[in-house]
Design a protein around this motif. Structure first.
Motif, PDB file in Angstrom:
ATOM      1  N   THR A  67      -5.724   5.157   3.658  1.00 30.08           N
ATOM      2  CA  THR A  67      -5.775   3.818   4.518  1.00 30.08           C
ATOM      3  C   THR A  67      -5.014   3.519   4.234  1.00 30.08           C
ATOM      4  N   SER A  68      -4.414   1.548   5.161  1.00 31.77           N
ATOM      5  CA  SER A  68      -3.250   1.218   4.284  1.00 31.77           C
ATOM      6  C   SER A  68      -3.427  -0.392   5.076  1.00 31.77           C
ATOM      7  N   ASP A  69      -2.309  -0.985   4.599  1.00 37.56           N
ATOM      8  CA  ASP A  69      -2.527  -2.215   5.314  1.00 37.56           C
ATOM      9  C   ASP A  69      -3.316  -2.923   5.531  1.00 37.56           C
ATOM     10  N   TRP A  70      -3.763  -3.279   4.598  1.00 36.53           N
ATOM     11  CA  TRP A  70      -5.115  -3.767   3.909  1.00 36.53           C
ATOM     12  C   TRP A  70      -4.737  -5.661   3.712  1.00 36.53           C
ATOM     13  N   HIS A  71      -3.531  -6.329   3.835  1.00 36.50           N
ATOM     14  CA  HIS A  71      -2.995  -7.280   3.517  1.00 36.50           C
ATOM     15  C   HIS A  71      -4.053  -8.471   3.343  1.00 36.50           C
ATOM     16  N   LEU A  72      -4.804  -8.127   1.702  1.00 34.83           N
ATOM     17  CA  LEU A  72      -5.731  -8.934   1.151  1.00 34.83           C
ATOM     18  C   LEU A  72      -4.744 -10.927   1.376  1.00 34.83           C
ATOM     19  N   GLY A  73      -5.946 -11.832   1.353  1.00 38.10           N
ATOM     20  CA  GLY A  73      -5.449 -13.041   1.596  1.00 38.10           C
ATOM     21  C   GLY A  73      -5.555 -13.314   3.387  1.00 38.10           C
ATOM     22  N   ARG A  74      -5.331 -12.379   3.583  1.00 38.26           N
ATOM     23  CA  ARG A  74      -4.777 -13.076   5.408  1.00 38.26           C
ATOM     24  C   ARG A  74      -5.975 -13.404   6.016  1.00 38.26           C
ATOM     25  N   SER A  75      -5.270 -14.682   7.199  1.00 36.75           N
ATOM     26  CA  SER A  75      -6.979 -15.150   7.038  1.00 36.75           C
ATOM     27  C   SER A  75      -6.182 -14.256   8.808  1.00 36.75           C
ATOM     28  N   PHE A  76      -7.453 -14.655   9.870  1.00 37.09           N
ATOM     29  CA  PHE A  76      -7.143 -14.788  11.232  1.00 37.09           C
ATOM     30  C   PHE A  76      -7.218 -15.969  12.015  1.00 37.09           C
ATOM     31  N   HIS A  77      -6.081 -16.423  12.455  1.00 41.15           N
ATOM     32  CA  HIS A  77      -6.520 -18.029  13.260  1.00 41.15           C
ATOM     33  C   HIS A  77      -7.211 -18.830  12.731  1.00 41.15           C
ATOM     34  N   ARG A  78      -7.208 -18.633  11.193  1.00 43.84           N
ATOM     35  CA  ARG A  78      -7.436 -20.098  10.224  1.00 43.84           C
ATOM     36  C   ARG A  78      -8.967 -19.331   9.595  1.00 43.84           C
ATOM     37  N   GLU A  79      -9.259 -18.278  10.235  1.00 42.16           N
ATOM     38  CA  GLU A  79     -11.212 -17.373   9.883  1.00 42.16           C
ATOM     39  C   GLU A  79     -10.523 -16.596   8.262  1.00 42.16           C
TER      40      GLU A  79
ATOM     41  N   ASP B 209       1.338  -2.403   1.838  1.00 48.47           N
ATOM     42  CA  ASP B 209       0.569  -3.721   2.201  1.00 48.47           C
ATOM     43  C   ASP B 209      -0.465  -3.905   2.342  1.00 48.47           C
ATOM     44  N   ILE B 210      -0.656  -3.852   0.548  1.00 50.69           N
ATOM     45  CA  ILE B 210      -1.614  -4.539  -0.021  1.00 50.69           C
ATOM     46  C   ILE B 210      -2.164  -6.216   0.089  1.00 50.69           C
ATOM     47  N   TYR B 211      -1.085  -6.132  -0.144  1.00 54.32           N
ATOM     48  CA  TYR B 211      -1.732  -8.074   0.045  1.00 54.32           C
ATOM     49  C   TYR B 211      -0.516  -8.505   1.220  1.00 54.32           C
ATOM     50  N   ASP B 212      -1.029  -9.723   1.995  1.00 56.50           N
ATOM     51  CA  ASP B 212      -0.317  -9.982   3.012  1.00 56.50           C
ATOM     52  C   ASP B 212       0.760 -10.838   2.872  1.00 56.50           C
ATOM     53  N   ARG B 213       1.683 -11.119   1.781  1.00 56.00           N
ATOM     54  CA  ARG B 213       2.305 -12.068   1.493  1.00 56.00           C
ATOM     55  C   ARG B 213       2.956 -11.621  -0.039  1.00 56.00           C
ATOM     56  N   ALA B 214       4.757 -11.958  -0.317  1.00 57.87           N
ATOM     57  CA  ALA B 214       5.497 -11.420  -1.112  1.00 57.87           C
ATOM     58  C   ALA B 214       4.698 -11.719  -2.387  1.00 57.87           C
ATOM     59  N   LEU B 215       4.397 -13.196  -2.446  1.00 60.13           N
ATOM     60  CA  LEU B 215       2.877 -14.259  -3.129  1.00 60.13           C
ATOM     61  C   LEU B 215       1.773 -14.402  -3.275  1.00 60.13           C
ATOM     62  N   PRO B 216       1.264 -13.383  -3.278  1.00 60.39           N
ATOM     63  CA  PRO B 216      -0.574 -13.868  -3.002  1.00 60.39           C
ATOM     64  C   PRO B 216      -0.968 -14.694  -3.367  1.00 60.39           C
ATOM     65  N   GLN B 217      -2.102 -15.268  -2.888  1.00 62.33           N
ATOM     66  CA  GLN B 217      -3.038 -16.169  -3.003  1.00 62.33           C
ATOM     67  C   GLN B 217      -3.425 -15.961  -4.944  1.00 62.33           C
ATOM     68  N   VAL B 218      -4.413 -16.581  -5.152  1.00 60.32           N
ATOM     69  CA  VAL B 218      -5.199 -15.886  -6.618  1.00 60.32           C
ATOM     70  C   VAL B 218      -6.044 -15.272  -6.018  1.00 60.32           C
TER      71      VAL B 218
ATOM     72  N   ALA C 136      -8.021  -8.320  -5.409  1.00 58.16           N
ATOM     73  CA  ALA C 136      -7.083  -6.434  -5.792  1.00 58.16           C
ATOM     74  C   ALA C 136      -7.638  -5.833  -6.996  1.00 58.16           C
ATOM     75  N   SER C 137      -7.784  -6.997  -8.190  1.00 58.17           N
ATOM     76  CA  SER C 137      -7.819  -6.500  -9.055  1.00 58.17           C
ATOM     77  C   SER C 137      -8.812  -5.686  -9.626  1.00 58.17           C
ATOM     78  N   GLU C 138      -9.661  -6.320  -9.042  1.00 60.70           N
ATOM     79  CA  GLU C 138     -11.362  -5.540  -9.143  1.00 60.70           C
ATOM     80  C   GLU C 138     -11.789  -4.366  -8.259  1.00 60.70           C
ATOM     81  N   THR C 139     -10.948  -4.717  -7.340  1.00 60.11           N
ATOM     82  CA  THR C 139     -10.802  -2.999  -5.887  1.00 60.11           C
ATOM     83  C   THR C 139      -9.656  -2.353  -7.143  1.00 60.11           C
ATOM     84  N   LEU C 140      -8.929  -2.304  -7.652  1.00 61.37           N
ATOM     85  CA  LEU C 140      -8.297  -1.008  -8.417  1.00 61.37           C
ATOM     86  C   LEU C 140      -8.890  -0.982  -9.169  1.00 61.37           C
ATOM     87  N   GLY C 141      -9.760  -1.575 -10.664  1.00 61.01           N
ATOM     88  CA  GLY C 141     -10.720  -1.349 -11.167  1.00 61.01           C
ATOM     89  C   GLY C 141     -11.774  -0.463 -10.746  1.00 61.01           C
TER      90      GLY C 141
END
Length: 408
Positions: free
Chosen positions: A6-18, A48-57, A63-68
């Motif tokens: 798998t790849s490109d989860w982009h955790l924290g990304r929105s879809f046209h503000r959704e 691309d685990i996250y959507d940005r270099a400084l991801p939201q909380v 991500a932490s829960e997923t890896l755990g």
């Protein structure tokens, strides 16, 4: 060995503000179910685990829960950083996390240090190559060219050097790059939600870079692609642009036999809400019974009405409440198109009225004109003059005026 790619989860990304975190969490639940149901031995996440270099909380928490949860599962995990991730932040504490069976690889200088696993057929060396910025690695690696192909080529040279000392070992390589068999194929692979990683116009890496690898698990492109039997993109688990409306989302389940990749099966991910694009005049879209299937979809709508309908989005959302994008396709001239004609001096009221007529495709009503007139007068120092240019100022004006094109 059974591998889930798998790849490109982009955790924290929105879809046209959704917000997408709830849907991303549902994918994680699905991923853990697949690991147990399919008796997966290794999960690889190609960047691309996250959507940005400084991801939201909240994204970091997910991500932490997923890896755990993955650490507590039956599978080992190898993941790398992509061009959206901060390699330093994602890789923090990786030496400690290794002990839990989750191997985070973000350091370019260690691409030739594999995660070593075993199955009934012998050793498997898993190499995690993070996203390689050509400008960052060019000097320390003394690359002859400034390109992704040069950077990834050097990384694979290092991988092969290490692999040559591990006789009989099969190899799995994770990489985050734009890989294509030919440059001509690149246009058919990309989608709108991927960040451009070209350097000086060069971003394509040939598949030959991975020659001899038992399996290459790629990330970056958001659609699933089979470049060869041993080189694949899993794509993103969720759609992140309307250009991905027809893509099947999910993960590759790879069977790694004694001689290398022996079987590949695509496991579909859950679809939180389907995507669709609609085109037509407003009244047809609102009345066509065959469009009922899209009433629960996220929609991109293009209206073809000659006269731009009033309150179009509000009316569309009464039937299609999840309409996210609205565009207009009209034969009316583009507002603000370039003009080289010398126009006579005109009142601001007339200019505003013409603007409304050109934009809408129909003249404003008497009540609207009265309202617009009051608005124009409120902006003028002398309503009677209404910014009317004098004969003298008109004669001294430039003979030609160019208006910048404005698109609506």
């Amino acid at each position: 060995m059974r591998i889930l790619h798998t790849s490109d989860w982009h955790l924290g990304r929105s879809f046209h503000r959704e917000g997408m975190l709830t849907h991303q969490g549902a994918f994680v639940d699905h991923l853990l179910e697949v690991v147990e149901r399919e008796r997966v031995d290794l999960v690889v996440v190609a960047g691309d685990i996250y959507d940005r270099a400084l991801p939201q909380v909240d994204a970091v928490r997910l991500a932490s829960e997923t890896l755990g949860r993955l650490a507590a599962s039956r599978a080992k995990v190898v993941l790398t950083s992509g061009n959206h991730d901060s390699a330093q932040r994602l890789g923090f504490g990786s030496e400690l996390i290794d002990a839990a069976g989750v191997f985070i690889r973000t350091d370019a200088s260690r691409v030739d240090v594999p995660v070593l696993l075993e199955d009934e057929h012998g050793p498997v060396a898993v190499y995690g190559i993070p996203y390689l910025d050509p400008d960052t690695v060019r000097e320390p690696w003394q690359l002859s060219a400034r390109s992704h192909a040069a950077a990834l080529g050097e990384a694979m040279r290092r991988v092969r050097t290490d692999l040559s000392d591990r006789r009989g070992a099969r190899s799995v390589v994770l990489a985050h790059a734009f890989v294509a068999g030919r440059v001509e194929d690149a246009g058919d692979l990309a989608s709108d939600s991927e960040r451009d990683i070209s350097v000086g116009g060069v971003s394509i890496v040939p598949t030959s870079v991975f020659d001899g690898v038992s399996y290459a698990a790629l990330g970056h492109l958001h659609g699933r692609h089979t470049l060869t039997d041993t080189i694949r993109y899993s794509g993103s688990p969720l759609a992140y642009s309307f250009s991905e409306a027809r893509q099947h989302k999910g993960s590759w389940l790879i069977e790694l036999g004694a001689a290398g990749t022996s079987h590949a099966e695509f496991i579909d991910a859950p679809v939180p809400r389907p995507l669709a694009t609609l085109r037509g005049d407003l009244e047809t879209l609102l009345s066509d019974a065959s469009l009922a299937e899209h009433e629960g979809s996220w929609l991109q709508v293009t209206l073809t009405d000659t006269v731009r309908p009033l309150q179009a989005m509000d009316r569309l959302r009464r039937r299609f409440p999840h309409t996210l994008m609205l565009g207009f396709e009209s034969t009316a001239p583009v507002v603000g198109g370039l003009s080289h004609r010398r126009e006579p001096a005109r009142r601001d009221r007339d200019l505003v009225a013409d603007f409304i007529a050109e934009l809408r495709g129909a003249s404003a009503s008497a009540d609207e004109l009265a309202l617009l007139g009051r608005a124009v007068d409120a902006c003028c120092e002398d309503p009677e003059v209404d910014m009317h240019l004098s004969e003298e100022s008109s004669e001294s004006a430039e003979p030609e005026t160019e208006w910048a094109e404005v698109l609506f």
